[in-house]
Design an enzyme around this catalytic site. Structure first.
Site: not given
Length: 441
Positions: A46, A48, A110, A121, A190-193, A195
């Site tokens: 998100c 880089r 970050s 990631q 959304g249903t990913g990590r 979320a």
């Protein structure tokens, strides 16, 4: 030779990062289509966009312009103006690549220093590249060491175990909008990590009323596994209408929440009704024009990053020391490889002479005692040069050993130092100096 192209929140605006993310597949294809690129790992998060490359310098065309060529390649693939990309990125080469990646994977680079998600990631980017056959020996060693370093930072300093993340920072910023979190109706898109992380952070604050919508049809399975309500595929507008807080966190290449959807959702709402939308997606999930809808507030990644606390989220000195030590050791081991061709050539020279002497003494060596003695002597003779070679390499003076072997024994090590790399490294080093310090608020 290792290169890193990096564009991050430190050098670019989120609009540029958004476009790079949307063009990620094209960038990967363009990079891997280059004959000189023997391996690559692309990391897109998100905040880089980075490409780690193993480059065969012998195959590079226009070697003196390698840095500019890489920028142009990425710009063309992502459909970004080269000048804009040059102003919003850096090129790193050689030993500095390891130092940069180790800092990134440990959360030191970050937006929220010490965030816990970045290590995963980095690991997933490396795994994806490895599964596609794009990881070379040098990249393997680089990313394996990065993984060990980030674990060491986490276990030793606790830097990455304190719940620091973009999700929690966003909710911190939303804190003043809600007096009672238990009364807040939340819609996750959304249903990913992210979320799952968002839902966990919301529950920590006392949220009990949450629903999930997904463009991919996975809302039902996510809802069942997390104990929340699933919104049907055609129910996004109605779900937005009933929500107080909408958090979007999908990897959709297209905008999911548009101005029309939000306007329709709020068309029948009372004047007192307000809606907060938090966009954690990259590429962005929410149309920027949503912020123009009356009684709607939009927090996107760029806005969130501007409010990142500095002092209390600064990395500890011990974390930076661990990263620095790991990078120095990686560089030292890489330098040792510079003397390997010369060492191999020296050993080959000594053992060829040794084998000749053993052959001449064979008729007088029925028990093999002469051969054992000679081989032991050769091993002892080579021990000190081997140790000295590595010491010189670690001190940045591998050339002294290579030249010494050639001068004393007449043994030439083929391309022992990879001298072609000097010009390229210098070109990129100059680019780094020019790019360092460029930040976009």
């Amino acid at each position: 030779m290792l290169f890193c192209f990096t564009s991050s929140h430190r050098t670019a605006g989120f609009d540029l990062l958004d476009r790079l993310e949307r063009g990620a597949d094209a960038v990967i294809d363009a990079i891997r289509g280059q004959q000189a690129v023997t391996g690559s790992v692309v990391l897109a998060t998100c905040n880089r966009f980075e490409a780690y490359l193993d480059v065969d310098l012998d195959k590079l065309e226009l070697r003196d312009h390698a840095a500019a060529g890489l920028i142009d390649l990425v710009a063309d693939a992502a459909q970004v103006a080269p000048d804009e990309l040059r102003d919003g990125s850096q090129l790193i080469a050689g030993d500095a690549v390891a130092s940069h990646l180790f800092s990134v994977s440990s959360g030191l680079e970050s937006v929220v220093v010490g965030e816990g998600e970045i290590a995963g990631q980095v690991r997933r980017a490396y795994t994806a590249a490895r599964n596609s056959g794009a990881v070379t020996h040098d990249l393997e060693r680089l990313f394996q060491t990065a993984s060990r370093t980030s674990r060491g930072v986490k276990n030793t300093t606790g830097l990455m175990t304190q719940g620091r993340s973009m999700v929690r920072l966003a909710l911190d910023l939303a804190e003043s909008r809600f007096a009672d979190w238990s009364a807040v109706r939340v819609l996750l898109v959304g249903t990913g990590r992210y979320a799952a992380a968002s839902l966990a952070a919301l529950r920590d604050r006392g949220v009990t009323d949450a629903a999930v919508w997904s463009r991919t049809g996975r809302a039902r399975s996510f809802a069942l596994s997390h104990g929340i309500e699933a919104v049907p595929a055609d129910g996004l507008t109605a779900a937005v209408a009933s929500a107080d807080l909408v958090i979007t966190c999908t990897v959709s290449p297209a905008l999911v929440v548009t101005r029309d959807i939000v306007s329709d959702a709020l068309s029948g709402a009372s004047d007192a009704r307000r809606l907060l939308i938090v966009d954690l997606g990259l590429p962005r999930n929410v149309e920027p024009a949503v912020a123009e809808v009356e009684r709607v507030e939009l927090l996107d990644l760029e806005t969130i990053s501007l409010h990142a606390p500095l002092e209390e989220l600064q990395a500890t000195d011990s974390a930076r020391e661990l990263v620095g030590a790991a990078a120095a050791e990686f560089a030292a081991k890489s330098a040792e490889r510079d003397v390997e061709p010369a060492l191999v050539a020296l050993r080959r020279h000594v053992f060829e002479k040794l084998d000749a002497e053993i052959a001449r003494a064979a008729s007088r060596d029925a028990n093999g005692e002469i051969e054992r003695a000679l081989r032991h002597f050769a091993g002892v003779l080579l021990h000190t040069p081997s140790v000295k070679a590595r010491e010189l390499a670690r001190d940045g003076d591998a050339a002294a050993f290579v030249d010494g072997v050639a001068a004393v024994f007449g043994v030439e090590a083929e391309d022992a130092l990879g001298t072609i790399g000097g010009t390229i490294a210098g070109s990129v080093a100059q680019n780094n100096v020019a790019e360092t310090g460029r930040e976009t608020a």
